[in-house]
Design an enzyme around this catalytic site. Structure first.
Site, PDB file in Angstrom:
ATOM      1  N   GLY A   1       0.846  -1.193   0.000  1.00 14.82           N
ATOM      2  CA  GLY A   1       0.000   0.000   0.000  1.00 14.82           C
ATOM      3  C   GLY A   1       0.873   1.232   0.000  1.00 14.82           C
ATOM      4  O   GLY A   1       2.092   1.149   0.204  1.00 14.82           O
ATOM      5  N   LEU A   2       0.271   2.367  -0.217  1.00 12.39           N
ATOM      6  CA  LEU A   2       1.015   3.627  -0.242  1.00 12.39           C
ATOM      7  C   LEU A   2       1.667   3.926   1.105  1.00 12.39           C
ATOM      8  O   LEU A   2       1.233   3.420   2.145  1.00 12.39           O
ATOM      9  CB  LEU A   2       0.069   4.782  -0.591  1.00 12.39           C
ATOM     10  CG  LEU A   2      -0.482   4.826  -2.019  1.00 12.39           C
ATOM     11  CD1 LEU A   2      -1.611   5.855  -2.108  1.00 12.39           C
ATOM     12  CD2 LEU A   2       0.609   5.133  -3.026  1.00 12.39           C
ATOM     13  N   SER A   3       2.693   4.763   1.080  1.00 13.53           N
ATOM     14  CA  SER A   3       3.291   5.243   2.315  1.00 13.53           C
ATOM     15  C   SER A   3       2.219   5.992   3.104  1.00 13.53           C
ATOM     16  O   SER A   3       1.492   6.823   2.554  1.00 13.53           O
ATOM     17  CB  SER A   3       4.452   6.200   1.990  1.00 13.53           C
ATOM     18  OG  SER A   3       5.013   6.713   3.168  1.00 13.53           O
TER      19      SER A   3
ATOM     20  N   GLY B   1      -1.072   2.775   6.452  1.00 12.46           N
ATOM     21  CA  GLY B   1      -1.356   2.050   7.693  1.00 12.46           C
ATOM     22  C   GLY B   1      -0.770   0.646   7.704  1.00 12.46           C
ATOM     23  O   GLY B   1      -1.022  -0.128   8.635  1.00 12.46           O
ATOM     24  N   LYS B   2       0.020   0.309   6.685  1.00 10.52           N
ATOM     25  CA  LYS B   2       0.614  -1.030   6.568  1.00 10.52           C
ATOM     26  C   LYS B   2       1.356  -1.447   7.824  1.00 10.52           C
ATOM     27  O   LYS B   2       1.100  -2.501   8.404  1.00 10.52           O
ATOM     28  CB  LYS B   2       1.628  -1.087   5.410  1.00 10.52           C
ATOM     29  CG  LYS B   2       1.101  -0.861   4.041  1.00 10.52           C
ATOM     30  CD  LYS B   2       2.203  -1.007   3.002  1.00 10.52           C
ATOM     31  CE  LYS B   2       3.397  -0.116   3.215  1.00 10.52           C
ATOM     32  NZ  LYS B   2       3.103   1.317   3.196  1.00 10.52           N
ATOM     33  N   SER B   3       2.325  -0.631   8.219  1.00 10.98           N
ATOM     34  CA  SER B   3       3.194  -0.998   9.346  1.00 10.98           C
ATOM     35  C   SER B   3       2.423  -1.051  10.665  1.00 10.98           C
ATOM     36  O   SER B   3       2.680  -1.919  11.506  1.00 10.98           O
ATOM     37  CB  SER B   3       4.361  -0.011   9.462  1.00 10.98           C
ATOM     38  OG  SER B   3       5.197  -0.113   8.322  1.00 10.98           O
TER      39      SER B   3
ATOM     40  N   SER C   1       6.026  -1.737  -2.106  1.00  9.89           N
ATOM     41  CA  SER C   1       6.040  -2.675  -3.251  1.00  9.89           C
ATOM     42  C   SER C   1       5.024  -2.262  -4.314  1.00  9.89           C
ATOM     43  O   SER C   1       4.031  -2.959  -4.532  1.00  9.89           O
ATOM     44  CB  SER C   1       5.812  -4.117  -2.786  1.00  9.89           C
ATOM     45  OG  SER C   1       4.846  -4.236  -1.775  1.00  9.89           O
TER      46      SER C   1
END
Length: 197
Positions: free
Chosen positions: A31-33, A36-38, A105
């Site tokens: 997902g974009l920076s 909320g991925k991390s 990615s």
């Protein structure tokens, strides 16, 4: 490759999975920076850990501060960054560990490369779907502001493309659910994947 002969180990991945009482695989958050991925990945790791799952997280900034130090954000170096991470993740999976990877990615071909290295059965793609507008509003690290000012080149979503996954294992729309709901959804959806075959 010439002069390289893989070694067959006595203790296998199946043995390790059996001892751990769960399967191992890669849970890949894309997902974009600022999507909320991390945040989600970190909480998923915490929940799995306290359930007794052998789990380990790989995260972009941490990897780039160590093993991938020196790689730039050019397309070629981004590819190499992800290739190395995929190889590391594969080693962890072979060791019986559930790997949680949180990386922008952005390109489809790069994610296909990761899946090819890790193996389709072991690659669980989670698309953290957050609009560019929302990511810019959050701008947790101040990166979008710098990218808009031209201080950061090849920044995904601004001066470099993000190709959204077409058929991810799981899609998390962070503008429609809380972090807690997102974490619970991931845990529920991977429960069957964790079970030993």
């Amino acid at each position: 490759m010439e002069h390289i002969i893989p070694h067959d180990y006595i203790v296998t991945r199946k043995d390790r999975n059996g001892r751990n009482d769960h399967s191992s695989f890669v849970l890949w958050f894309t997902g974009l920076s600022g999507s909320g991925k991390s945040t989600i990945a970190n909480l998923v790791e915490k929940e799995l850990f306290f359930k007794g799952i052998q789990v380990f997280s790989l995260d972009g900034d941490n990897i780039r501060a160590g093993i991938n130090k020196g790689l730039t954000f050019s397309e070629g170096d981004r590819y190499e960054n992800l290739r190395r991470i995929a190889e590391i993740a594969k080693l962890f999976v072979d060791s019986g560990v559930v790997v949680i990877a949180a990386f922008v990615s952005p390109l489809k071909k790069d994610r296909e490369m990761i899946e090819a290295i890790v193996g389709s059965d072991d690659f669980v793609e989670v698309f953290v779907d957050t609009s560019l507008e929302e990511c810019e509003r959050r701008d947790v690290k101040g990166l979008y502001k710098k990218a808009r000012a031209g201080e950061i080149k090849n920044f995904t979503g601004i001066s470099a493309p993000y190709e959204a996954p077409e058929n991810p294992f799981l899609e998390i729309k962070t503008e429609e659910m809380s972090v807690e709901e997102a974490v619970e959804k991931v845990l529920v959806d991977i429960n069957q994947k964790l079970a030993l075959k």
